[in-house]
Structure formats: structure tokens, C-alpha cells
Design a protein around this motif. Structure first.
Motif, short mmCIF file in Angstrom:
data_model
loop_
_atom_site.label_atom_id
_atom_site.label_comp_id
_atom_site.label_asym_id
_atom_site.label_seq_id
_atom_site.Cartn_x
_atom_site.Cartn_y
_atom_site.Cartn_z
N PHE A 156 0.82 -1.20 0.00
CA PHE A 156 0.00 0.00 0.00
C PHE A 156 0.86 1.26 0.00
CE2 PHE A 156 -1.83 3.36 2.76
CZ PHE A 156 -2.81 3.83 1.90
N VAL A 157 1.95 1.27 0.79
CA VAL A 157 2.75 2.49 0.87
C VAL A 157 3.54 2.76 -0.39
CG1 VAL A 157 2.93 2.33 3.39
CG2 VAL A 157 4.77 1.40 1.99
N TYR A 158 3.75 1.74 -1.24
CA TYR A 158 4.41 1.97 -2.53
C TYR A 158 3.42 2.31 -3.64
CZ TYR A 158 8.88 0.08 -0.87
OH TYR A 158 10.05 -0.12 -0.20
N TRP A 159 2.17 2.02 -3.42
CA TRP A 159 1.17 2.15 -4.47
C TRP A 159 1.05 3.58 -4.99
CZ3 TRP A 159 -4.25 3.87 -3.58
CH2 TRP A 159 -5.02 3.76 -4.74
N GLY A 160 0.90 3.72 -6.30
CA GLY A 160 0.69 5.02 -6.92
C GLY A 160 1.67 5.34 -8.03
N TRP A 161 2.79 4.59 -8.11
CA TRP A 161 3.79 4.87 -9.14
C TRP A 161 3.22 4.68 -10.55
CZ3 TRP A 161 4.21 0.61 -12.12
CH2 TRP A 161 3.93 -0.62 -11.53
N ASP A 162 2.19 3.84 -10.70
CA ASP A 162 1.66 3.57 -12.04
C ASP A 162 0.94 4.78 -12.65
OD1 ASP A 162 -0.07 2.84 -9.84
OD2 ASP A 162 -1.53 2.10 -11.28
N VAL A 163 0.78 5.87 -11.88
CA VAL A 163 0.20 7.08 -12.46
C VAL A 163 1.07 7.56 -13.62
CG1 VAL A 163 1.43 8.70 -10.95
CG2 VAL A 163 -0.77 9.35 -11.92
N THR A 164 2.37 7.29 -13.57
CA THR A 164 3.26 7.74 -14.65
C THR A 164 2.90 7.08 -15.98
OG1 THR A 164 4.91 6.01 -14.21
CG2 THR A 164 5.15 8.08 -13.01
N LEU A 165 2.32 5.86 -15.92
CA LEU A 165 1.94 5.15 -17.14
C LEU A 165 0.63 5.68 -17.70
CD1 LEU A 165 3.92 2.89 -18.01
CD2 LEU A 165 3.89 3.09 -15.54
N THR A 166 -0.29 6.10 -16.84
CA THR A 166 -1.59 6.58 -17.34
C THR A 166 -1.45 7.90 -18.07
OG1 THR A 166 -2.14 7.74 -15.27
CG2 THR A 166 -2.82 5.44 -15.44
N MET A 167 -0.29 8.56 -17.91
CA MET A 167 -0.04 9.81 -18.63
C MET A 167 0.69 9.56 -19.95
SD MET A 167 1.17 12.42 -15.60
CE MET A 167 2.65 11.45 -15.25
N ASN A 168 0.81 8.29 -20.37
CA ASN A 168 1.70 7.99 -21.49
C ASN A 168 1.33 8.71 -22.79
OD1 ASN A 168 -0.53 6.38 -22.19
ND2 ASN A 168 0.44 4.51 -21.44
N GLU A 169 0.06 9.00 -23.00
CA GLU A 169 -0.33 9.70 -24.22
C GLU A 169 -0.06 11.20 -24.13
OE1 GLU A 169 -4.05 8.58 -26.10
OE2 GLU A 169 -4.15 6.76 -24.88
N GLU A 170 0.38 11.66 -22.95
CA GLU A 170 0.63 13.09 -22.75
C GLU A 170 2.10 13.39 -22.47
OE1 GLU A 170 -3.06 14.48 -20.19
OE2 GLU A 170 -2.64 12.34 -19.95
N THR A 171 2.96 12.37 -22.50
CA THR A 171 4.38 12.56 -22.22
C THR A 171 5.18 12.69 -23.51
OG1 THR A 171 4.71 10.17 -22.16
CG2 THR A 171 4.30 11.26 -20.05
N ARG A 172 6.39 13.20 -23.35
CA ARG A 172 7.33 13.18 -24.46
C ARG A 172 7.91 11.78 -24.56
NH1 ARG A 172 9.86 17.66 -21.18
NH2 ARG A 172 8.27 19.29 -21.29
N ASP A 173 8.05 11.29 -25.77
CA ASP A 173 8.54 9.93 -26.02
C ASP A 173 7.69 8.91 -25.25
OD1 ASP A 173 10.00 7.80 -26.89
OD2 ASP A 173 11.85 8.32 -25.84
N PRO A 174 6.40 8.80 -25.59
CA PRO A 174 5.47 7.98 -24.80
C PRO A 174 5.82 6.50 -24.74
CG PRO A 174 4.48 8.64 -26.88
CD PRO A 174 5.73 9.43 -26.75
N ASP A 175 6.60 5.99 -25.68
CA ASP A 175 6.98 4.58 -25.64
C ASP A 175 7.94 4.27 -24.51
OD1 ASP A 175 5.45 4.37 -27.86
OD2 ASP A 175 7.08 3.99 -29.27
N ARG A 176 8.76 5.27 -24.12
CA ARG A 176 9.82 5.00 -23.14
C ARG A 176 9.73 5.81 -21.86
NH1 ARG A 176 15.18 5.40 -26.81
NH2 ARG A 176 13.99 7.18 -27.64
N THR A 177 9.38 7.09 -21.95
CA THR A 177 9.41 7.95 -20.77
C THR A 177 8.55 7.43 -19.61
OG1 THR A 177 9.93 9.92 -22.06
CG2 THR A 177 8.91 10.27 -19.92
N PRO A 178 7.29 7.03 -19.82
CA PRO A 178 6.47 6.58 -18.68
C PRO A 178 7.06 5.37 -17.96
CG PRO A 178 5.10 7.04 -20.59
CD PRO A 178 6.50 7.06 -21.08
N GLY A 179 7.59 4.39 -18.70
CA GLY A 179 8.18 3.21 -18.07
C GLY A 179 9.41 3.55 -17.26
#
Length: 520
Positions: A238-261
Motif C-alpha cells: 500500500f505504501v508503494y502504491w501510486g507509481w503507475d500514475v506515470t503510465l496513465t499519462m503515457n499519451e501526454e508525455t514526451r517519447d510515450p513509448d519509453r518515458t512513462p516506463g
């Protein structure tokens, strides 16, 4: 033919993956990591999660944090591989649908939505608690801190916090990013200050119950029982949960194939370092006993920093209150990103009514889905708070079940989607098959163990329904509610469930070519 119809028709001929109309190129690697840290909210998470974990595992807290880190990084590796192959804001929903089909995919999306909406209400509640505590400390009027216990005032203020966070999130991730730089930076500075001050007290002999750091603290096998171990790991997940928010922004990031991961894995590593620093500082200063300031004292478990900030930081203790307020407020705002974009994807692919797929023309953000998430979070808080405060906190405890559920589904979706590449290279086997498989299995074992243990009426707040623990009833009830809603959507809009908008596939060459040809 409308743009939406052309996209759907093009998708139906291939994989179905298509753009949602979000504004791309807004977030780089650093911005994504900052938003990821914000969503995890280390100051808020530690003040409410550290005490209960200590109660389960004692001085082995650092070991449990390290053990909890293992499935998180394994699952993050799987998320990274899936994002590289299929960058889509629907993440768990989209990827599980592509791997296992619409039914499992819908439930994976529901797990994410339910967990985040529940925690949104809790984040707002914690922000309100520390808001009034801060006012009391600033003005010297202790009565202000008690306003949070006034139910009408508490509910009104909580709804106001949710509304403000919704408004910022509605304006898109660019506004979100700007707010998060300030709030995340502040809480990290204060947490470091607290840790250094605690270690200084230990060195000077002025700590409450000083303990010398021992190698045994890092030994997970020293935990007394497997039940305590499983409970500790569940809490650490539970205390680690939330990092996957970076993936849900993948269509809004620069270099969406690599930056979110990359952002996801970087976020997990940064967080484990922060947690280890705080865990060592708290145990070294306060010990794990049930004394006045002890980390094992049940009275201190609801908010460990509220108890320790003053003796550790002296006149600067107010900074900790501000840090937790900013942490919960920042996370409240950034946590909107995940459910809003998952709802957007589900509406876009017609797994939910089409209005969830609407994009704000002014900000190119998931406008309708963001407001819907806010309304759901506000409604959940009001209902549970009016019914029973125990129901609210037991639902938070049940979050571990939902987190393990949808993280586990997504990790195993990675294994199944890339199964035809299992033996094409050693690196591919390790990253696409072995790592996510181990992460998924660990999480489902934790899911099963927590489910069994939570059936005990003494689990959580000690409340029960029909002799069954309230945590189990709420956790499995929320998952069951998702199944009911899924069946209702099948009757209303069967196209998604028949593969018309998003097709099952694998990582074979033909599927990749189709994805490239049909992506809009």
C-alpha cells in the motif's frame, strides 16, 4: 462519418488501439517522476502506514519495506514492457483486455478505478485533519484542531478540498506538474530534516527510546509469523502504491513509448530510499514499544509524525504538519490522473458510456471523467463517514486487496501478451516473462492471504458483518460491485465485450504491424 466513428472503424480492423485526443508532449521524465512521487505521497503515506506496519513486524520494518519493494519493481518492469508495446492511457484496463479479453480487462480497470476513488476520499480527509491542526499551531488556538471532529465542518471542508483538486486536474497535466514541483519538493525537504534531526537525537543521547541500527532489522525471516509477515507486506505494498500514475499519462508525455516506463521504475527506486531513511530514523529514535512516543503504541499509529514531530524537530514541528498537508493535498490532486484516464479509455473503447470518453476542448484533458471521479470520491466519503468512521478506515485497509488484484492482473497480462517471445532472448525472457510473472504471483498470494486473514472480525477496526470481518466484506464487496456493473454494461453496450472496439492479441509481428497501421 465523425472523427470518433472513423477511429473506431479503423481500430476494429486491427487492434483497436487509438488516440483519445489528449494533449501530447506535456511531461518529460523529471515531471513524470515528480507526479509519481506525489501520487505515492510519502509524508502522508508514512504517517498513516508506518505505525500499523511496526505493530505487525516490529524492528523488521526496514526488511518489510525491502520485501514490499520486490513485487513493486517486478510489476513495474512488466508495466514498462507493456507500455513500450502499447502506450495507452487505459493501462491496466487496455493491456489486460488485449492479453486476456474484455471481461478480465474490464475488471482490471475497475480495480484501479475503485482503489483510486476510495483513496481520494481518504487523502482529502487527511488533508482536512492536518489543515485544522496547522491552523491551531499557527494561531495557538488548540480548539481549531478539534474542528475536524465536527462532522458538518469536516464534510464541507473535505468536499472543498476535493473540488479544488478536481479543478486543477481538469486543467490538464501541465498544471498538475507545475503544482507538484513545489509540493513534492517541500515534503522531501521536511522528511530529510526530520530524519537528520532524529539521528542527531540518537547520537546525543536525547532520543525517546534509542536503538542502534542492527543488521537484524533487514532480515525478513526474523518476523514472528507468516501472518504477520503477510500483513506487513500487504501494508508495505500500500505504501508503494501510486507509481503507475506515470503510465496513465503515457499519451501526454514526451517519447510515450519509453518515458512513462522509465519514470515508473525511477519513482519506485526513489521511494524505497525515502522509506528506508524514515524507517531507520523512527525506529532508532522512538523504538517499537508501546511507550508514550513508541512506534508500537496503538495511540500513535493513526499519525506517527503528529506524535514525533515536536520532540524531534522542536519549534519547527509545524513544518511537518505543513508537509503532510501538502503531501496529502498534492496526492489528492495527482491521484485524479489515474482514474480519470482509465475512465476516459473505458469510455473511448465503449466499455463505459461514451460520455466518459469526452475530452475538454479547452484543456484537452479527460474533463467528464475527472469530474465523475471527483463526484464518486465525494459521494463515497460522505456516505461512509455518515454511516461509520470504522467503515471508512476499514475500506482503506481493504485497499490492499484491490491493489494486489489489479497489479497482479496487469503483471500476468504482460506474461501472456509476450508469451510468444518467451525464448527469443535472455533479456526478453527476464523482463517480459520472469519478472512480471514473479511479481504477479507474489501479489496474488498476498491477495489470497489477506482475504483469508481479513475474514477474522478482529482484522482492521474489529468491526464485522454477520460474523465476517468488515475489511473482507468491503474489499470483496467492491470487487463484486465491479462484476455487477460489468454485466450491466454488457447488456447496455455489448460491442466492447464482443471485441468490436478493442481486440485480444499478442506481441507477434502481425499484431505489431496492425497496431502501427491503425493507430490514429
Amino acid at each position: 462519418m465523425s472523427t470518433r466513428t472513423r477511429k473506431s472503424a479503423a481500430g476494429a480492423r486491427g487492434t483497436g488501439l487509438s488516440s483519445k485526443g489528449l494533449k501530447g508532449g506535456q511531461v518529460g521524465l523529471l515531471g513524470a517522476v515528480v507526479i509519481g512521487i506525489s501520487c505515492i505521497a510519502p509524508a502522508y503515506t508514512l504517517t498513516s502506514g508506518l505505525g500499523p506496519t511496526v505493530a505487525e513486524v516490529g524492528v523488521q520494518l526496514p526488511a518489510i519495506f525491502l520485501v514490499g519493494f520486490i513485487p513493486m519493481i517486478l510489476v513495474a518492469i512488466g508495466y514498462r514492457q507493456l507500455n513500450t508495446a502499447m502506450p495507452d492511457s487505459g493501462t491496466s484496463f487496455t493491456w489486460a483486455t488485449r492479453a486476456f479479453g474484455p471481461w478480465v480487462g474490464w475488471m482490471g480497470g475497475w480495480g484501479l478505478i475503485a482503489a483510486t476513488i476510495i483513496v481520494l476520499s481518504n487523502l482529502a480527509a487527511v488533508a482536512v485533519d492536518f489543515f485544522y491542526l496547522m491552523l491551531a499551531q499557527v494561531t495557538g488556538n488548540d480548539a481549531l484542531a478539534d474542528l475536524t471532529r465536527n462532522l458538518p465542518v469536516n464534510i464541507a471542508t473535505t468536499l472543498a478540498f476535493i473540488a479544488v483538486a478536481c479543478w486543477i486536474s481538469y486543467r490538464g497535466v501541465e498544471t498538475t506538474k507545475a503544482v507538484q514541483y513545489v509540493l513534492v519538493g517541500f515534503q522531501l525537504v521536511v522528511l530529510t530534516w526530520f530524519s537528520v534531526a532524529a539521528f542527531i537525537h540518537v547520537a546525543q543521547g536525547t532520543a525517546f527510546d534509542a536503538l542502534q541500527i542492527s543488521a537484524d532489522w533487514f532480515n525478513p525471516f526474523a518476523v514472528e509469523s507468516f501472518s504477520a509477515f503477510a500483513a506487513g507486506v500487504s501494508l508495505s505494498i500500500f505504501v508503494y502504491w501510486g507509481w503507475d500514475v506515470t503510465l496513465t499519462m503515457n499519451e501526454e508525455t514526451r517519447d510515450p513509448d519509453r518515458t512513462p516506463g522509465r519514470a515508473a521504475t525511477a519513482t519506485v527506486f526513489v521511494i524505497v530510499l525515502i522509506y528506508m531513511m524514515i524507517a531507520l530514523a523512527v525506529i532508532s529514535y522512538a523504538g517499537v514499544g508501546d511507550g508514550e512516543l513508541g512506534a508500537g503504541n496503538p495511540d500513535n499509529q493513526e499519525s506517527i509524525f503528529a506524535v514525533l514531530a515536536s520532540p524531534v524537530m522542536g519549534p519547527f514541528a509545524i513544518l511537518m504538519s505543513l508537509s503532510i498537508l501538502s503531501s496529502s493535498a498534492a496526492s489528492l490532486q495527482s491521484t485524479f490522473v489515474s482514474p480519470a484516464r482509465t475512465l476516459l479509455a473505458m469510455g473511448h473503447y465503449r466499455a463505459l458510456p461514451g460520455r466518459f470518453g469526452r475530452i475538454s476542448p479547452a484543456y484537452r484533458s479527460p474533463g467528464y471523467a475527472t469530474v465523475a471521479a471527483a463526484v464518486a470520491a465525494a459521494g463515497f466519503y460522505v456516505i461512509t463517514r455518515l454511516l461509520s468512521e470504522n467503515a471508512l478506515w476499514d475500506t482503506i485497509t481493504a485497499l490492499g486487496l484491490m491493489i494486489c488484484f489489479y497489479y497482479g492482473i496487469t503483471a500476468l497480462a504482460c506474461v501472456w501478451y509476450f508469451r510468444r517471445e518467451a525464448f527469443t532472448s535472455v533479456r526478453g525472457f527476464l523482463l517480459k516473462i520472469l519478472a512480471p510473472a514473479l511479481g504477479g504471483v507474489i501479489l496474488f498470494v498476498m491477495f489470497a492471504k489477506t482475504a483469508v486473514d481479513s475474514m477474522d472480525p478482529d482484522y482492521g477496526s474489529g468491526s464485522s458483518l454477520g460474523g465476517v470481518g468488515l475489511v473482507f466484506v468491503l474489499g470483496m464487496g467492491v470487487i463484486g460491485l465491479g462484476a455487477v456493473l460489468m454485466l450491466m454494461m454488457y447488456r447496455r453496450s455489448p460491442g466492447f465485450f464482443q471485441g468490436e472496439t478493442l481486440r485480444v492479441g499478442h506481441s507477434g509481428t502481425q499484431a505489431q504491424e496492425e497496431a502501427g497501421a491503425t493507430r490514429v
